[in-house]
Scaffold this active site. Structure first.
Site, mmCIF file in Angstrom:
data_model
loop_
_atom_site.group_PDB
_atom_site.id
_atom_site.type_symbol
_atom_site.label_atom_id
_atom_site.label_comp_id
_atom_site.label_asym_id
_atom_site.label_seq_id
_atom_site.Cartn_x
_atom_site.Cartn_y
_atom_site.Cartn_z
ATOM 1 N N CYS A 56 0.831 -1.216 0.000
ATOM 2 C CA CYS A 56 0.000 0.000 0.000
ATOM 3 C C CYS A 56 0.860 1.260 0.000
ATOM 4 C CB CYS A 56 -0.927 0.007 1.201
ATOM 5 S SG CYS A 56 -2.028 -1.410 1.234
ATOM 6 N N CYS A 106 -13.233 -0.005 7.717
ATOM 7 C CA CYS A 106 -12.386 -0.420 6.586
ATOM 8 C C CYS A 106 -12.384 0.627 5.489
ATOM 9 C CB CYS A 106 -12.927 -1.706 5.965
ATOM 10 S SG CYS A 106 -13.134 -3.059 7.125
ATOM 11 N N SER A 107 -11.258 0.741 4.796
ATOM 12 C CA SER A 107 -11.232 1.530 3.573
ATOM 13 C C SER A 107 -11.921 0.704 2.489
ATOM 14 C CB SER A 107 -9.789 1.846 3.167
ATOM 15 O OG SER A 107 -9.038 0.650 3.090
ATOM 16 N N HIS A 160 -9.151 3.999 -1.469
ATOM 17 C CA HIS A 160 -7.795 3.465 -1.323
ATOM 18 C C HIS A 160 -7.415 2.604 -2.545
ATOM 19 C CE1 HIS A 160 -4.184 1.914 0.297
ATOM 20 N NE2 HIS A 160 -4.654 0.985 1.101
HETATM 21 N N1 COA Z 1 -16.882 1.680 4.096
HETATM 22 C C1 COA Z 1 -18.155 2.126 3.969
HETATM 23 N N2 COA Z 1 -18.995 1.667 3.024
HETATM 24 C C2 COA Z 1 -18.539 0.726 2.184
HETATM 25 C C3 COA Z 1 -17.223 0.227 2.252
HETATM 26 C C4 COA Z 1 -16.385 0.744 3.254
HETATM 27 N N3 COA Z 1 -15.147 0.295 3.376
HETATM 28 N N4 COA Z 1 -17.053 -0.692 1.290
HETATM 29 C C5 COA Z 1 -18.213 -0.786 0.616
HETATM 30 N N5 COA Z 1 -19.112 0.082 1.167
HETATM 31 C C6 COA Z 1 -20.504 0.275 0.786
HETATM 32 C C7 COA Z 1 -20.693 0.311 -0.725
HETATM 33 O O1 COA Z 1 -20.609 1.634 -1.199
HETATM 34 C C8 COA Z 1 -22.068 -0.271 -0.872
HETATM 35 O O2 COA Z 1 -23.003 0.737 -0.552
HETATM 36 P P1 COA Z 1 -24.423 0.809 -1.301
HETATM 37 O O3 COA Z 1 -25.112 -0.500 -0.972
HETATM 38 O O4 COA Z 1 -25.073 2.006 -0.692
HETATM 39 O O5 COA Z 1 -24.109 0.931 -2.753
HETATM 40 C C9 COA Z 1 -22.149 -1.326 0.227
HETATM 41 O O6 COA Z 1 -21.204 -0.894 1.226
HETATM 42 C C10 COA Z 1 -21.793 -2.716 -0.235
HETATM 43 O O7 COA Z 1 -20.592 -2.644 -1.007
HETATM 44 P P2 COA Z 1 -19.771 -3.925 -1.402
HETATM 45 O O8 COA Z 1 -18.701 -3.503 -2.369
HETATM 46 O O9 COA Z 1 -20.705 -5.017 -1.819
HETATM 47 O O10 COA Z 1 -19.080 -4.330 -0.016
HETATM 48 P P3 COA Z 1 -18.291 -5.635 0.296
HETATM 49 O O11 COA Z 1 -18.934 -6.292 1.454
HETATM 50 O O12 COA Z 1 -18.073 -6.464 -0.932
HETATM 51 O O13 COA Z 1 -16.860 -5.055 0.770
HETATM 52 C C11 COA Z 1 -15.300 -4.600 2.505
HETATM 53 C C12 COA Z 1 -16.724 -4.358 1.965
HETATM 54 C C13 COA Z 1 -15.124 -3.761 3.753
HETATM 55 C C14 COA Z 1 -15.115 -6.064 2.850
HETATM 56 C C15 COA Z 1 -14.285 -4.152 1.404
HETATM 57 O O14 COA Z 1 -14.466 -2.796 1.123
HETATM 58 C C16 COA Z 1 -12.848 -4.406 1.824
HETATM 59 O O15 COA Z 1 -12.354 -5.520 1.676
HETATM 60 N N6 COA Z 1 -12.153 -3.368 2.328
HETATM 61 C C17 COA Z 1 -10.777 -3.500 2.787
HETATM 62 C C18 COA Z 1 -9.810 -3.302 1.645
HETATM 63 C C19 COA Z 1 -8.416 -3.526 2.099
HETATM 64 O O16 COA Z 1 -8.100 -4.486 2.782
HETATM 65 N N7 COA Z 1 -7.514 -2.650 1.685
HETATM 66 C C20 COA Z 1 -6.104 -2.755 1.998
HETATM 67 C C21 COA Z 1 -5.852 -2.292 3.345
HETATM 68 S S1 COA Z 1 -4.261 -2.748 3.944
#
Ligand code: COA
Length: 380
Positions: free
Chosen positions: A85, A208-209, A327
């Site tokens: 990252c 989470c991002s 991110h």
């Molecule tokens: N924070 C707030 N809202 C989020 C979000 C987050 N991190 N991620 C997705 N959303 C929202 C979407 O906008 C969507 O909203 P909507 O229904 O109003 O359109 C809803 O949540 C569902 O989105 P979706 O993409 O289906 O979520 P998901 O369950 O597949 O993924 C996480 C959510 C948190 C698991 C995913 O964002 C993730 O893996 N984040 C971490 C990434 C990471 O590890 N980065 C590296 C760091 S070292």
């Protein structure tokens, strides 16, 4: 050593940018940076690309020439830098060293990542490659799980609360709601943050991002400019969580910060605003402590007090941070520089901070194995 300035910055919005590939995103960010510099692109002598894993996300390797070509810069040396990252921050760090040393006068740095073409499960698997393959990734330890362990330990050791983690999310969502280039522009309450769907206990969705696409570019130069890079330091630490002496602090950030403050001849108290690496809410709290803004264990109460809000004593992540601005891994460290430059130039609109002479960025790779700390100062 030459003094290093920023001639121009540019970025795409961060988010789900369907219909635009990696080449288009990088091209858009670089065109914006070149346009902002108002200089002839033929002055650019090298292109440094920050990217984590385009081969896995999109099937594209060999990004140096691809990205350089997207801005009509064929011919110059063009190289990709990978540091999880912190890939963008690392590309910037190496560009700054090259310009300082007099190797080049002008380097264009471009960070880019196109992530949203994959399912969330596959993204988690790809990102897990930034951890230790033997002791983490192969055992199913994804990054939300790793940062959940870190959060748990911080809570146990210092009494940090779920509400304090949520306060980071609420602040950063609020800031992003005023940032037209942010991925998540939804204002949330503490109650909503706490009630988010569980991801890896104690972390919820709002800790989470998100998974984002995006690109950012910075023109680094030895010519005088409005913003000077007074420090840029990169350091490393143990890759695996199990190999760290403590998991509530990241040695790499402490080392990079020490060097950066030394290079700049500054103390943490002189920093007026910061963009830090809040890949998870706990990471913003730990960054506050590792950067020397607050004592270990006191960051939770500090954020809760409002000190890091736009009107606080040290505004942190006025862009919305990784948490809400988005991110796109390789773009993040370069995007932080764009956001800080925007504030230093007084161009942040509703999010504009009052004191804008000196700011800091911190870009973290993995669970703290690489960290890049940069200090920028306004010269006019
Ligand atoms: N924070 C707030 N809202 C989020 C979000 C987050 N991190 N991620 C997705 N959303 C929202 C979407 O906008 C969507 O909203 P909507 O229904 O109003 O359109 C809803 O949540 C569902 O989105 P979706 O993409 O289906 O979520 P998901 O369950 O597949 O993924 C996480 C959510 C948190 C698991 C995913 O964002 C993730 O893996 N984040 C971490 C990434 C990471 O590890 N980065 C590296 C760091 S070292």
């Amino acid at each position: 050593m030459k003094r290093v300035h920023i001639a121009g910055v540019g970025k795409t919005a961060f988010g789900v940018l369907s219909g635009r590939g990696l080449r288009e995103l990088a091209g858009e960010a670089m065109e914006a940076a070149i346009g902002a510099a108002g200089r002839d692109r033929r002055e650019i002598e090298a292109v440094y690309v920050g990217n984590f894993d385009a081969p896995s996300f999109t099937g594209q390797n060999h990004l140096g020439p691809l990205v350089a070509g997207a801005a009509g810069l064929e011919g110059v040396p063009a190289t990709r830098f990978e540091a999880a990252c912190a890939s963008g921050g690392s590309a910037l760090f190496h560009a700054v060293q090259a310009v300082r040393a007099g190797l080049y006068r002008n380097v264009l740095v471009c960070g880019v990542e196109k992530m949203t073409g994959q399912t969330t499960a596959r993204v988690a698997e790809i990102l897990a490659g930034a951890g230790d393959a033997d002791s983490e990734a192969r055992l199913g330890a994804t990054f939300p799980a790793i940062f959940a362990l870190i959060a748990r330990r911080h809570m146990h050791q210092y009494g940090t609360t779920r509400e304090q983690l949520a306060a980071v999310a609420v602040k950063n969502h609020w800031n992003a709601s005023m940032n037209p280039q942010a991925h998540l522009r939804k204002v949330i309450s503490i109650e909503q943050a706490l009630a988010g769907k569980p991801v890896a206990d104690p972390l919820t969705l709002y800790d989470c991002s998100p998974v984002s696409d995006g690109a950012a570019a910075v023109w680094v130069t030895s010519e005088p400019g409005e913003v000077e890079v007074v420090a840029c330091a990169q350091a490393s630490g143990a890759l695996a969580l199990a190999d760290k002496r403590e998991i509530t602090t990241f040695e790499a950030t402490r080392r990079a910060a020490r060097r950066a403050y030394e290079e700049a001849g500054m103390e943490p108290g002189e920093i007026q605003l910061a963009e830090v690496h809040d890949c998870f809410t706990i990471a913003e709290l730990i960054a506050m402590e590792d950067l020397g803004f607050i004592e270990a264990g006191e960051s939770g109460a500090w954020v809760e007090s409002g000190a890091t809000g736009i009107d606080g004593s040290l505004p942190v992540n006025t862009s919305g941070g990784l948490k809400a601005k988005g991110h796109p891994i390789g773009a993040t460290g370069v995007g932080q520089i764009c956001d800080l430059v925007q504030q230093l130039r007084g161009q942040a609109g509703e999010r504009q901070v009052a004191r804008r002479d000196v700011g800091l960025t911190q870009n973290l790779g993995g669970s703290g194995a690489t960290s890049v700390v940069t200090i920028l100062r306004r010269t006019v």
